[in-house]
Design an enzyme around this catalytic site. Structure first.
Site, mmCIF file in Angstrom:
data_model
loop_
_atom_site.group_PDB
_atom_site.id
_atom_site.type_symbol
_atom_site.label_atom_id
_atom_site.label_comp_id
_atom_site.label_asym_id
_atom_site.label_seq_id
_atom_site.Cartn_x
_atom_site.Cartn_y
_atom_site.Cartn_z
ATOM 1 N N GLU A 1 -6.232 43.012 26.730
ATOM 2 C CA GLU A 1 -7.592 43.260 27.225
ATOM 3 C C GLU A 1 -8.174 42.078 28.018
ATOM 4 O O GLU A 1 -9.317 41.664 27.799
ATOM 5 C CB GLU A 1 -8.498 43.666 26.063
ATOM 6 N N GLU B 1 -1.464 52.837 22.083
ATOM 7 C CA GLU B 1 -2.702 53.093 21.340
ATOM 8 C C GLU B 1 -3.258 54.492 21.624
ATOM 9 O O GLU B 1 -4.476 54.691 21.697
ATOM 10 C CB GLU B 1 -3.726 51.991 21.634
#
Length: 304
Positions: free
Chosen positions: A126, A233
């Protein structure tokens, strides 16, 4: 008795067994009894993150939950992905005031390298949405604009020469402009020979409303780099089982059959044990919801 044993053995064959890419999932504090029935790659949900391993102090390391996932992968001969080294969330509490942040993260990575031989690593997680709080200590923007990421990958390449190094990010699968920002980082790493895979988180808040065409277009833009893409994910929720299954049927084939994709990892599967409510596809009592029932039949009919 022999018949019972044979049936049990057959039932434990993962859904993507024999296919050219894996279908994985997370492992948390223990391995569910039916885990091997479905999955053939694993990522520790939280156990390998910096904030979990060094939650007490800069000089204390707790690898217990990370060991659970790694040991299971080793025993089953399936890929283990280390998640993650450099990330602005779930960092240890001591790091903000620590005098040598660079030494601290290097110590964390070195300890992991002495303990594990992962097939995959989410080196930086991220970077666009939750960049590491210690990024200035490990290079900051620098010449490339992303020197702190380059540093992280350089260290990972040295410490884990046999692992495939990935970057991982959310908000990519649904946003072509974010794809372009992500590609800036990816191409810098590619130019230095530091990246082996592109992770794209596929949480429900990004993927639920998408068309198959949008999924395909954004993956193709990333895959055009020549670097494999790893949807990660993945979780999907809805008000009803049927609606959840419909979303799986709309988006999963676009992930699974794309030639740039080399593996897909879900983020939980047991109802009541996932980080976002409603994303379970197997009930806690073992009953399979419509989504996993469809997924099983789809993978059986669509070998890649």
């Amino acid at each position: 008795m022999l018949t019972v044993l044979i049936v049990a053995s057959l039932s434990a064959v993962p859904l993507a067994s024999g296919q050219s890419r894996f279908l994985g999932n997370i492992i948390a504090s223990s391995v569910p009894s039916n885990w091997d029935t479905y999955w053939n790659q694993a990522t520790a949900e939280n156990g390998c993150k910096w904030g979990s391993v060094q939650s007490v102090s800069a000089y204390s390391f707790n690898w217990g939950q990370c060991d659970i996932t790694y040991n299971h992968c080793t025993s089953k001969g399936i890929p283990f992905k280390y998640h993650t080294f450099v990330w602005g969330s779930q960092e240890p509490g001591f790091i903000d005031s620590f005098s040598d942040q660079k030494a601290a993260v290097l110590s964390f990575m070195e300890r992991a390298a002495a303990r594990y031989k992962p097939q995959f690593i989410d080196v930086v997680n991220e970077a666009l949405h939750a960049p590491s709080s210690i990024r200035e200590a490990i290079g900051g923007a620098g010449i490339t604009g992303w020197d702190w990421i380059v540093f992280s990958f350089e260290q990972a390449r040295t410490l884990f020469p046999n692992a495939k190094l990935l970057i991982n990010e959310y908000g990519i699968i649904n946003d072509s402009s974010a794809v372009q920002r992500y590609l800036e980082i990816i191409n810098i790493l590619k130019g230095k020979g530091l990246i082996d895979g592109i992770g794209i988180q596929c949480h429900q808040f990004n993927i639920n409303p998408l068309s198959a065409a949008t999924v395909t277009g954004n993956i193709n833009s990333l895959g055009g780099t020549g670097i494999p893409v790893y949807p990660s994910e993945l979780d999907i929720n809805a008000d009803t089982e049927a609606e959840q299954a419909e979303i799986y049927q709309r988006v999963f084939p676009a992930l699974w059959t794309n030639s740039y994709v080399k593996g897909v990892t879900l983020w939980g599967y047991i109802t009541g044990q996932t980080w976002i409510e409603g994303t379970g596809i197997v009930e806690s009592n073992g009953r399979e919801r419509q989504s996993i029932t469809w997924l099983k039949s789809y993978l059986e009919a669509n070998k890649v």
